[in-house]
Enzyme design. Structure first.
Site, mmCIF file in Angstrom:
data_model
loop_
_atom_site.group_PDB
_atom_site.id
_atom_site.type_symbol
_atom_site.label_atom_id
_atom_site.label_comp_id
_atom_site.label_asym_id
_atom_site.label_seq_id
_atom_site.Cartn_x
_atom_site.Cartn_y
_atom_site.Cartn_z
ATOM 1 N N GLU A 375 39.677 56.190 38.391
ATOM 2 C CA GLU A 375 39.872 56.144 39.853
ATOM 3 C C GLU A 375 39.658 57.525 40.472
ATOM 4 O O GLU A 375 39.090 57.656 41.550
ATOM 5 C CB GLU A 375 41.280 55.629 40.214
ATOM 6 C CG GLU A 375 41.570 54.214 39.756
ATOM 7 C CD GLU A 375 40.743 53.141 40.478
ATOM 8 O OE1 GLU A 375 39.971 53.483 41.392
ATOM 9 O OE2 GLU A 375 40.850 51.959 40.093
ATOM 10 N N ARG A 379 36.731 57.943 43.175
ATOM 11 C CA ARG A 379 37.174 58.121 44.568
ATOM 12 C C ARG A 379 37.201 59.596 44.983
ATOM 13 O O ARG A 379 36.796 59.939 46.092
ATOM 14 C CB ARG A 379 38.563 57.512 44.773
ATOM 15 C CG ARG A 379 38.608 56.039 44.423
ATOM 16 C CD ARG A 379 39.880 55.389 44.891
ATOM 17 N NE ARG A 379 40.122 54.120 44.215
ATOM 18 C CZ ARG A 379 40.839 53.132 44.702
ATOM 19 N NH1 ARG A 379 41.406 53.246 45.876
ATOM 20 N NH2 ARG A 379 41.017 52.027 44.021
ATOM 21 N N ASP A 507 32.591 45.090 35.412
ATOM 22 C CA ASP A 507 31.633 45.216 36.515
ATOM 23 C C ASP A 507 30.731 46.445 36.563
ATOM 24 O O ASP A 507 29.528 46.378 36.300
ATOM 25 C CB ASP A 507 32.361 45.057 37.860
ATOM 26 C CG ASP A 507 33.606 45.953 38.013
ATOM 27 O OD1 ASP A 507 33.863 46.752 37.108
ATOM 28 O OD2 ASP A 507 34.290 45.855 39.038
ATOM 29 N N GLU A 645 32.847 44.200 47.941
ATOM 30 C CA GLU A 645 31.648 43.787 47.186
ATOM 31 C C GLU A 645 30.742 42.799 47.918
ATOM 32 O O GLU A 645 29.512 42.859 47.760
ATOM 33 C CB GLU A 645 32.041 43.240 45.808
ATOM 34 C CG GLU A 645 32.609 44.287 44.853
ATOM 35 C CD GLU A 645 34.051 44.681 45.163
ATOM 36 O OE1 GLU A 645 34.708 43.951 45.942
ATOM 37 O OE2 GLU A 645 34.524 45.708 44.642
#
Ligand code: DMJ
Length: 763
Positions: A375, A379, A507, A645
């Site tokens: 993360e 980010r 993903d 998404e």
């Protein structure tokens, strides 16, 4: 920074002063005219008055001296009458003299007034002249200020040029250092080889492990002959050279653009690929229809940003309902870092400057605790890197590098070389997460960000660590493209489960394979080859269709198909059209674009079929059910977390096709968010999209401003290719644009050779 406010301000001020100058000039001119008009008018009036009075007196006189017929009977009477008339005449003359005196007084008073008026006019003219002088002085000062600003800008640009040159020099220095290190390493290898050749007994030890993880030569099974070993190594080197040469030649031949975009298109013109399907009038109408959504989505961003600023400035997250500070992700102002590039893209430059100030002065990486490596990469490092890629300001690169340096020790130094699930920012120490192994998405979606750092700093260590982790994932896949989301965290790379998904946990690994290839201008085919394998298997095993024609990506676990699709998996729609338009034509499979479009449609249906027009976290699909009943929302997955998404897939489809229907899909999602998720301090995740008036979760993930808002906005702008050119940038999984790297032929060859040797069974 592309701040226009100063320029506009002075333009306005100049215009104003021009207006005022005009007014002053007009004033002066009209004052003079008025003054002369007044004098003429007064003189004419006075003259008229004199004429009227004289005329009247004359009339009076002629009437008085007239002798009435009845009064002239004899001479005596005539004398009397004459005396009488003379008396009257005298009286008249006296009266006339008085009137003349009064008249003279009036004329004197009038000429005094005229003189006074003239003096006033002169004084007024004097004042106007001094005002004009002050205006001139102001205009001059403004000109000087503007000149200074221009100079400052020029100096800033010069500074950036010098900075770039320094970076280039540093990069070059690093390349030389690398080459030197490689040379040394090769020398070491050769001397080890020679030692082993001269002392064959050592071969039984199995060899040591080199510091950077590359193995020293070991004896291949059944081959203990030192001469054969030397020959094999030489052959390997020759093959690596030949491979590198081929890659360098192929990448030089690469079309570079199979998207149908005309590279010489001017800004403001419609893309040629759009015009193949739609007329200019249709495209124009669509842009006009989207304008309200474009403006609205910008307002949406500003509204949420202001809430964060008011209530949680500097915190990682905001709770938008209660206005409290939200979860802690490393105490790095995650919301600020994640939103920087959206501000830039939306032209919110003042807000961007304010955030940049915070990054420069207040951002700290001293959190005492474990934070998610993945993360933080996507980010924070990604957010800072994108702010650097777009604005060119070195402060962002400096802070991104600082953070990455603190995280680097968490990359394992031994196989499988994955990054730890969590990292301690103060110590760099790594630690595991909730899962006993490593998550596929966490090992395989940090590369774009770390590679960008190497590309712009010239320090290869970030790229080496990230690429090595990616190669381990590929190794763990065996001969396949698809791989279970659970990977071993020790020993040789291998999958420890068989759960294959394009949703949670898997993903973005697939996304990064394709984008790593694009990030280095299609010069590293190893990533693309693996992606092609994965796409072929996905097409054969996971792409399904319901009776009514909903196309979706199923999952697979222990060999069994599971007909469910996470909202997360919607990114595949965008990824497929990106591959179809950006890969060399010989690699493109004909079905990608239509499958991408169909998946995007299904993702839109995930929104459209709910009373809120918001999508759940996941849907179950029933291929055998009748139309309208083939998509089911589970109770435990009915929430909407403001995820991006679907908007992402819609954006990519629109970007490449220009089809107005995608704008309408995005418009519906934007309106649903505005209607159901808007709260006092921002926008909130909702609990159940099936309820017409859903309850809220008091959460606003940072990806709402980083991704959802960005994708929606980019779909609404007149032409996204003018705002963010995908020939120049590749978007990370958190929608952060990384500038595409253009390696030299020498770099391409060196990279290809390294890659070849890294994959070779024996070194
Ligand atoms: C984002 O943080 C990234 O897109 C990530 O890859 C997946 N999840 C969220 C958004 O849903």
């Amino acid at each position: 920074m592309r701040s226009h406010s100063g320029v506009n301000g002075s333009k306005v001020r100049r215009a104003r002063s021009r207006d005022f100058d005009g007014a002053a000039g007009d004033g002066r001119r009209s004052g003079a005219v008025a003054s002369s008009l007044l004098s003429v008018r007064s003189a004419v009036c006075s003259l008229l008055l004199v004429l009227i009075i004289c005329g009247w007196q004359f009339l009076l006189l002629t009437r008085q001296v007239e002798v009435p017929d009845a009064q002239v009977p004899g001479q005596g009477n005539v004398n009397e009458a004459v005396w009488h008339y003379l008396g009257l005449h005298e009286a008249n003359l006296t009266a006339q003299a008085f009137q003349h005196r009064d008249l003279a007084r009036v004329v004197t008073a009038l000429s005094n007034d005229v003189r006074q008026l003239r003096e006033d006019m002169l004084a007024f003219e004097g004042r106007l002249r001094s005002v004009a002088k002050t205006e001139e002085a102001i205009a001059h000062t403004e000109k000087v200020i503007e000149g200074l600003k221009d100079k400052q800008n020029e100096e800033m640009q010069e500074l950036h040029r010098v900075e770039d040159a320094l970076n280039q020099l540093a990069k070059h220095g690093k390349e030389l250092e690398d080459e030197l290190a490689l040379g040394r390493h090769r020398m070491d290898l050769r001397s080890t080889e020679l030692e082993k050749i001269s002392n064959p007994n050592d071969l039984e030890d199995g060899g040591d492990t080199a510091e950077d993880g590359a193995s020293t030569p070991t004896s291949p099974a059944g081959n203990a002959n030192p001469e054969a070993l030397a020959r094999e190594k030489a052959e390997l080197q020759r093959q690596a050279e030949a491979h590198a040469e081929r890659i360098a030649m192929e990448s030089a031949r690469e079309p570079g653009d199979s998207s149908g975009r005309s590279t010489d298109r001017k800004r403001g013109e419609w893309p040629a690929a759009w015009l193949q399907r739609f007329s200019a009038a249709e495209l124009e109408a669509s842009a006009q229809e989207a304008e309200k959504w474009r403006a609205g989505s910008k307002d949406m961003f500003v509204y949420a940003w202001n809430g964060y600023k008011r209530r949680a400035w500097g915190a990682d997250e905001l709770k938008p309902v209660s206005g409290q500070r939200g979860r802690t992700w490393g105490n790095v102002g995650l919301q600020i870092l994640d939103a920087l590039d959206t501000m830039w893209i939306m032209d919110l430059h003042e807000v961007f400057d304010e955030a940049a100030q915070w990054v420069e002065k207040d951002l700290r990486f001293d959190f005492q605790g474990m934070v998610s490596f993945f993360e933080l990469t996507i980010r924070a490092v990604g957010g800072l890197a994108a702010a650097h890629a777009l604005s060119g300001r070195s402060i962002f690169l400096k802070r991104a590098r600082e953070l990455a340096d603190k995280m680097m020790p968490a990359f394992q130094s031994q196989e499988p070389f994955f990054p730890a699930a969590r990292v301690h920012l103060k110590t760099g120490q790594g630690a595991g997460g909730w899962f006993k192994g490593t998550l596929l998405a966490e090992a395989g979606s940090v590369q774009l960000e770390f590679r960008y750092l190497s590309q712009v700093t010239g320090d290869p260590k970030y790229q080496r660590a990230a690429d090595r982790a990616m190669r381990s994932v590929i190794k763990a896949s065996g001969d396949h493209g698809l791989v279970g989301w659970g990977l071993s965290k020790t020993g040789p790379p291998r999958a420890i489960n068989t759960h294959i998904t394009f949703g949670a946990m898997g993903d973005s690994y697939y996304e990064y394979l394709l984008k790593m290839y694009l990030q280095t201008s299609r010069t590293e085919p190893e990533w693309k080859d693996q992606w092609l394998k994965a796409m072929d298997e996905m097409q054969q095993r996971l792409i399904k269709k319901t009776r009514s024609g909903l196309v979706y990506i199923a999952e697979e676990n222990k060999g069994k198909t599971r007909h469910k699709m996470d909202h997360l998996a919607c990114f595949v729609g965008g990824m497929l059209v990106l591959g179809a338009r950006e890969l060399p034509a010989r690699d493109v499979r004909p079905e990608w674009e239509s499958v991408g479009a169909n998946i995007t449609e299904t993702c839109y249906q995930m929104y459209h079929r709910q009373p809120t027009h918001l999508a759940p976290e996941c849907v179950a699909l029933d291929p055998g059910q009748a139309p309208g009943h083939d998509m089911v929302v589970w109770n435990n997955a009915a929430h909407y977390l403001l995820r991006p998404e679907a908007a992402e897939a819609i954006f990519y489809m629109f970007y490449y096709t220009g089809d107005p229907k995608y704008r309408r899909m995005a418009g519906e999602i934007y309106e649903a968010i505005e209607r159901h998720a808007k709260v006092t301090h921002g926008y909130s995740a909702v609990k159940d999209v099936r309820s017409a008036r859903p309850q809220l979760r008091d959460e606003m993930e940072t990806f709402f401003l980083a991704e959802t808002m960005k994708y929606l906005y980019l779909t609404f702008v007149r032409n996204p290719q003018d705002v963010l050119d995908l020939g120049e940038f590749v978007l990370t999984t958190e929608a952060h644009p990384m500038r595409i790297h253009r390696p030299s032929r020498a770099q391409t060859k060196a990279q290809a050779k390294d890659a070849f040797l890294a994959r070779a069974p024996v070194q």
